[in-house]
Design an enzyme around this catalytic site. Structure first.
Site, PDB file in Angstrom:
ATOM      1  N   HIS A   1       1.072  -1.644  -0.042  1.00 52.60           N
ATOM      2  CA  HIS A   1      -0.194   0.119  -0.454  1.00 52.60           C
ATOM      3  C   HIS A   1       1.189   1.623  -0.244  1.00 52.60           C
ATOM      4  CE1 HIS A   1      -3.408   3.368   1.328  1.00 52.60           C
ATOM      5  NE2 HIS A   1      -3.985   1.759   0.380  1.00 52.60           N
TER       6      HIS A   1
ATOM      7  N   ASP B   1      -7.410  -5.650   0.493  1.00 52.43           N
ATOM      8  CA  ASP B   1      -8.237  -5.963  -0.890  1.00 52.43           C
ATOM      9  C   ASP B   1      -7.906  -7.516  -1.315  1.00 52.43           C
ATOM     10  OD1 ASP B   1      -9.653  -3.871  -2.175  1.00 52.43           O
ATOM     11  OD2 ASP B   1      -7.365  -3.245  -3.473  1.00 52.43           O
TER      12      ASP B   1
HETATM   13  N1  CMC Z   1       4.379  -7.856  -4.458  1.00 56.29           N
HETATM   14  C1  CMC Z   1       5.708  -7.720  -5.025  1.00 56.29           C
HETATM   15  N2  CMC Z   1       6.334  -6.672  -5.276  1.00 56.29           N
HETATM   16  C2  CMC Z   1       5.406  -5.352  -4.518  1.00 56.29           C
HETATM   17  C3  CMC Z   1       4.198  -5.383  -4.582  1.00 56.29           C
HETATM   18  C4  CMC Z   1       3.448  -6.577  -4.543  1.00 56.29           C
HETATM   19  N3  CMC Z   1       2.230  -6.008  -4.562  1.00 56.29           N
HETATM   20  N4  CMC Z   1       3.220  -3.819  -4.018  1.00 56.29           N
HETATM   21  C5  CMC Z   1       4.970  -3.625  -3.858  1.00 56.29           C
HETATM   22  N5  CMC Z   1       6.390  -4.095  -4.105  1.00 56.29           N
HETATM   23  C6  CMC Z   1       7.649  -3.533  -4.926  1.00 56.29           C
HETATM   24  C7  CMC Z   1       7.593  -2.797  -6.055  1.00 56.29           C
HETATM   25  O1  CMC Z   1       7.996  -3.517  -6.379  1.00 56.29           O
HETATM   26  C8  CMC Z   1       8.932  -1.954  -4.900  1.00 56.29           C
HETATM   27  O2  CMC Z   1       9.875  -2.906  -4.878  1.00 56.29           O
HETATM   28  P1  CMC Z   1      11.562  -1.491  -5.649  1.00 56.29           P
HETATM   29  O3  CMC Z   1      11.985  -0.784  -4.021  1.00 56.29           O
HETATM   30  O4  CMC Z   1      12.388  -3.185  -5.436  1.00 56.29           O
HETATM   31  O5  CMC Z   1      11.208  -1.295  -6.594  1.00 56.29           O
HETATM   32  C9  CMC Z   1       8.556  -1.803  -3.918  1.00 56.29           C
HETATM   33  O6  CMC Z   1       7.741  -2.553  -3.370  1.00 56.29           O
HETATM   34  C10 CMC Z   1       7.750  -0.235  -3.395  1.00 56.29           C
HETATM   35  O7  CMC Z   1       6.603  -0.575  -4.352  1.00 56.29           O
HETATM   36  P2  CMC Z   1       5.482   0.772  -5.226  1.00 56.29           P
HETATM   37  O8  CMC Z   1       5.230   0.425  -6.504  1.00 56.29           O
HETATM   38  O9  CMC Z   1       6.412   1.655  -5.440  1.00 56.29           O
HETATM   39  O10 CMC Z   1       4.564   1.335  -3.986  1.00 56.29           O
HETATM   40  P3  CMC Z   1       3.842   2.094  -4.758  1.00 56.29           P
HETATM   41  O11 CMC Z   1       3.135   2.722  -3.433  1.00 56.29           O
HETATM   42  O12 CMC Z   1       3.934   3.043  -5.580  1.00 56.29           O
HETATM   43  O13 CMC Z   1       2.485   1.159  -4.852  1.00 56.29           O
HETATM   44  C11 CMC Z   1       1.025  -0.265  -4.583  1.00 56.29           C
HETATM   45  C12 CMC Z   1       1.568   1.277  -4.186  1.00 56.29           C
HETATM   46  C13 CMC Z   1      -0.722  -0.743  -3.741  1.00 56.29           C
HETATM   47  C14 CMC Z   1       0.253   0.221  -5.746  1.00 56.29           C
HETATM   48  C15 CMC Z   1       1.728  -1.674  -5.169  1.00 56.29           C
HETATM   49  O14 CMC Z   1       1.751  -2.360  -3.163  1.00 56.29           O
HETATM   50  C16 CMC Z   1       1.255  -2.448  -5.684  1.00 56.29           C
HETATM   51  O15 CMC Z   1       0.600  -2.854  -7.208  1.00 56.29           O
HETATM   52  N6  CMC Z   1       0.086  -4.297  -4.795  1.00 56.29           N
HETATM   53  C17 CMC Z   1      -0.667  -4.744  -5.448  1.00 56.29           C
HETATM   54  C18 CMC Z   1      -1.812  -4.175  -6.106  1.00 56.29           C
HETATM   55  C19 CMC Z   1      -2.824  -3.787  -5.015  1.00 56.29           C
HETATM   56  O16 CMC Z   1      -3.270  -5.123  -4.027  1.00 56.29           O
HETATM   57  N7  CMC Z   1      -3.567  -3.020  -4.814  1.00 56.29           N
HETATM   58  C20 CMC Z   1      -4.519  -2.644  -3.697  1.00 56.29           C
HETATM   59  C21 CMC Z   1      -4.058  -1.728  -3.069  1.00 56.29           C
HETATM   60  S1  CMC Z   1      -5.378  -1.903  -1.553  1.00 56.29           S
HETATM   61  C22 CMC Z   1      -7.027  -1.023  -2.175  1.00 56.29           C
HETATM   62  C23 CMC Z   1      -6.997   0.416  -3.618  1.00 56.29           C
HETATM   63  O17 CMC Z   1      -6.082   1.241  -3.260  1.00 56.29           O
HETATM   64  O18 CMC Z   1      -7.958   0.224  -4.299  1.00 56.29           O
END
Ligand code: CMC
Length: 393
Positions: free
Chosen positions: A269, A327
């Protein structure tokens, strides 16, 4: 152009001031108007929370009765709006239908909406909270090829939603109180989450003075993506793809591999760097609901719990503070209630609607409010001279 900050994804930009929702991502705390989400989920109802979000305080008994009555009286949609559904292909994604039809409400309530009038804004808030379950259920019935079920005033908000989704003309349908309460709780947990992507989209669209129903439709569109509300659907698809507990380590490795686009859906998140408090509540409800609905041991729940356990013991997830989010478990409850996977995000949208309208109303009354207009760092070509077509190579 050195007077603004480059902040891709707005991870360090406060776009507004808000009195509505407080999140402490490190501690895993979520408060609506100061009330802890755990207490609201346990003791409140979705309409009470909706009233809290849009009015600022918990309603008194008579205020709540008045609010519920108003919502009940606005649940019907114009008959000609229902005809819109005939234009959608039978296998259209329900979020596509929801986004389109919610947007089309702007064609029904255009001249009557004066967004500068507080009474009109409140009327608009009541209308959208009341009508979104009716529109969602119509999308559902279109999807499954069954006749539309009209809203019933004698039912609760959530009972009416269940009835519109599952009642059939020639069958008796009884609302299961366990399902009704579980769904009400899920809607409470989704009701607001400060400046997430869909809410920011509603504020951005609304900041131009756009029609509020059009602004809410833009929120639906933003919610649909798998990185946001579409993650609940993606979680169950992922669990099906993983298939069995034995395959979990392989998928954990894939999630860690930067050359593989696969991510653990329902994990991570932007704000929570701790367990998402909503996920803690849902995880518990999941067990209660499955037991009480007599679904028994759901293999996908066992798989989800094992996946969580393995991921949370893995350095990759620990170092990046990636925990299950709202989720991760919600889809398992939705499925136990008989809701198909592709409809999960629609349920999220129903829950988020009071948050969207509360934020929209707050934005319009904020004296500091200006049109949302981010800047950019231009990285394209330097000034160059136009080359006539016949001279281009
Ligand atoms: N699986 C594997 N690696 C992950 C994941 C994951 N679900 N989420 C983040 N990472 C890694 C990412 O690759 C990055 O690694 P590194 O630092 O080595 O490059 C690090 O963690 C930080 O991730 P980010 O993408 O920069 O984080 P963000 O804040 O931009 O993204 C997120 C947040 C929710 C989009 C992301 O965690 C994600 O894609 N999660 C899966 C989708 C999901 O469950 N979404 C629902 C969010 S909660 C409810 C809502 O908002 O609707």
């Amino acid at each position: 152009l050195g007077y603004f900050t480059y902040d891709p994804g707005y991870s360090s930009t406060g776009s507004c001031q808000s009195d509505i929702t407080f999140i402490d991502g490190d501690q895993g705390i979520l408060l609506y108007r100061g009330y802890p989400i755990e207490q609201l989920a346990e003791q409140s109802s979705f309409l009470e929370v909706a009233s809290l979000l849009i009015n600022g305080d918990l309603p008194t008994q008579s205020e709540l009765v008045g609010f519920e009555d108003s919502i009940t009286r606005h649940t019907m949609v114009n008959e000609s709006l229902r005809i819109f559904f005939n234009g959608f292909h039978y296998n259209a994604h329900p979020m596509a239908m929801l986004t389109g039809v919610v947007g089309s409400l702007s064609a029904f309530y255009h001249d009557t909406i004066d967004i500068n009038d507080p009474e009109n804004r409140m009327l608009c808030a009541h209308r959208i909270i009341a009508k979104i379950p009716t529109i969602a259920a119509a999308a559902f019935k279109h999807m499954v090829g069954e006749p539309f079920v009209h809203p019933l005033n004698k039912l609760s908000y959530t009972g009416n939603l269940l009835n519109m989704l599952f009642a059939r003309p020639s069958e008796d349908y009884e609302i299961n109180p366990v399902a009704e309460r579980a769904l009400d709780q899920l809607l409470i947990l989704h009701a607001d989450h400060e400046q997430n992507a869909s809410t920011s989209t509603v504020r951005m669209a609304g900041s131009t003075g756009a029609n509020p129903f059009a602004a809410i439709a833009s929120g639906c569109a933003a919610l649909w993506g798998p990185a946001h509300g579409g993650a609940n659907e993606a979680v169950l698809n992922m669990l099906s793809e993983i298939g069995s507990v034995d395959a979990v380590p392989k998928f954990i490795d894939r999630a860690k591999d930067k050359d593989d686009p696969f991510r653990l859906m329902g994990f991570g998140h932007r704000v929570y760097k701790n367990y998402d408090p909503r996920a803690t509540i849902i995880r518990k409800t999941c067990h209660d609901v499955l037991n009480e609905l007599g679904v028994g041991n759901d293999p996908q729940l066992e798989l989800a719990m094992r996946l969580e356990e393995i991921a949370l013991a893995d350095d990759y997830f620990v170092e990046r503070k990636l925990y299950p989010n709202v989720d991760f478990y919600s889809g398992i409850i939705y499925r136990a209630l008989g809701i198909p996977t592709e409809f999960f995000t629609v349920m999220f949208a129903i829950g988020r609607t009071p948050g969207w309208v509360a934020q929209w109303m707050e934005m319009l009354t904020d004296p500091e409010q200006r049109i949302g207009r981010p800047r950019q760092l231009y990285t394209g070509a330097a000034r160059r001279k136009y080359v006539p077509l016949h001279r281009r190579r």
